[in-house]
Design a protein around this motif. Structure first.
Motif, short mmCIF file in Angstrom:
data_model
loop_
_atom_site.label_atom_id
_atom_site.label_comp_id
_atom_site.label_asym_id
_atom_site.label_seq_id
_atom_site.Cartn_x
_atom_site.Cartn_y
_atom_site.Cartn_z
N ASP A 33 0.91 -1.06 0.04
CA ASP A 33 -0.03 0.02 0.00
C ASP A 33 0.91 1.28 0.18
O ASP A 33 1.39 1.59 0.99
CB ASP A 33 -0.78 0.04 1.31
N ILE A 35 0.12 4.35 0.18
CA ILE A 35 -0.51 5.38 0.92
C ILE A 35 0.03 5.14 2.36
O ILE A 35 0.57 5.93 3.14
CB ILE A 35 -1.95 5.24 1.04
N MET A 38 3.75 5.91 2.32
CA MET A 38 4.05 7.37 2.47
C MET A 38 3.75 8.10 3.64
O MET A 38 4.48 8.96 4.07
CB MET A 38 3.20 8.11 1.16
N ALA A 39 2.75 7.50 4.37
CA ALA A 39 2.61 8.13 5.67
C ALA A 39 3.72 7.61 6.75
O ALA A 39 3.99 8.65 7.44
CB ALA A 39 1.24 7.37 6.14
N PHE A 56 3.53 14.26 0.87
CA PHE A 56 3.58 13.71 -0.50
C PHE A 56 2.20 14.56 -1.11
O PHE A 56 1.17 14.75 -0.66
CB PHE A 56 3.47 12.17 -0.61
N TYR A 57 2.39 14.56 -2.29
CA TYR A 57 1.53 15.24 -3.23
C TYR A 57 1.49 13.92 -4.62
O TYR A 57 2.48 13.60 -5.12
CB TYR A 57 1.69 16.31 -4.13
N ARG A 58 0.21 13.41 -4.76
CA ARG A 58 0.26 12.26 -5.61
C ARG A 58 -0.49 12.84 -7.06
O ARG A 58 -1.41 13.69 -7.00
CB ARG A 58 -0.75 11.24 -5.17
N THR A 60 -3.12 12.72 -9.52
CA THR A 60 -4.25 11.98 -9.48
C THR A 60 -5.06 12.16 -10.97
O THR A 60 -6.19 11.61 -11.39
CB THR A 60 -5.17 12.31 -8.47
N GLY A 68 -1.43 14.18 -0.52
CA GLY A 68 -1.14 12.67 0.08
C GLY A 68 -0.99 12.78 1.52
O GLY A 68 -1.26 13.89 2.28
N PRO A 69 -0.45 11.69 2.10
CA PRO A 69 0.17 11.57 3.48
C PRO A 69 0.94 12.83 3.71
O PRO A 69 1.91 12.82 2.81
CB PRO A 69 0.60 10.23 3.63
N GLN A 129 4.51 10.09 -10.68
CA GLN A 129 3.49 9.40 -10.00
C GLN A 129 3.17 10.39 -8.56
O GLN A 129 2.11 10.26 -8.23
CB GLN A 129 3.95 8.03 -9.47
N LEU A 130 4.36 10.81 -8.03
CA LEU A 130 4.01 11.86 -6.77
C LEU A 130 5.38 12.68 -6.55
O LEU A 130 6.57 12.32 -7.31
CB LEU A 130 3.68 10.78 -5.76
#
Length: 165
Positions: A33, A35, A38-39, A56-58, A60, A68-69, A129-130
């Protein structure tokens, strides 16, 4: 999985990153996962270095990053590739270090307390991707040491979650 971080007291920045790399690798190894990974990466970097903001910025949607997280105060939710440091790093697919965010054309001020920034993109399958975004409340807080190790950390995330992308 490690429950606590082990960072040698009185360590240099280089020593801290070298101590963190295997710990980050152990925490994200086998976790499918992105996410969750990243968290944990954001939490580890925030705890170890006490950066002002880490997250993070994903990607999308085409040419658009979404929050993101992260660890730190509230953040901007959406950033187009055409704006800010995060957008520039995503668009150029390269790490950007900004010693003084007030001097970066088009900087997005999510917080007036952010003074310097480094953004590291994760590129897989030819696409961003991020991005990993790290802000400091001090001017000129980031250097080539941060670039080297943060790129390596993003590389761990890439290998664990984005290799097939």
């Amino acid at each position: 999985m490690a429950e606590t971080l082990s960072i040698p007291a009185g360590s240099s920045k280089d020593e801290m990153y070298r101590a963190l790399l295997p710990q980050i690798a152990a925490v994200i190894e086998g976790v499918a996962d992105p996410i969750a990974n990243m968290a944990n990466i954001a939490a580890i970097l925030k705890e170890a270095f006490d950066f002002y903001w880490v997250g993070f910025y994903r990607t999308t949607a085409p040419e658009n990053l979404v929050l993101g997280p992260f660890q730190g105060p509230l953040a901007c939710v959406a950033i187009p590739f055409s704006k800010g440091v995060c957008g520039a790093a995503a668009r150029k697919q390269q790490t950007i270090i900004v010693p003084d965010v007030d001097k970066f054309p088009g900087h997005i001020a999510c917080s007036s307390l952010s003074r310097s920034e480094i953004v590291v993109p994760l590129v897989a399958g030819g696409a961003t991707q991020l991005v990993l975004d790290v802000d400091s409340d001090r001017l000129d807080a980031f250097d080539e040491t941060d670039k080297l190790y943060l790129e390596e950390i993003v590389g761990l995330l890439r290998r664990e979650n984005f290799e097939a992308a």
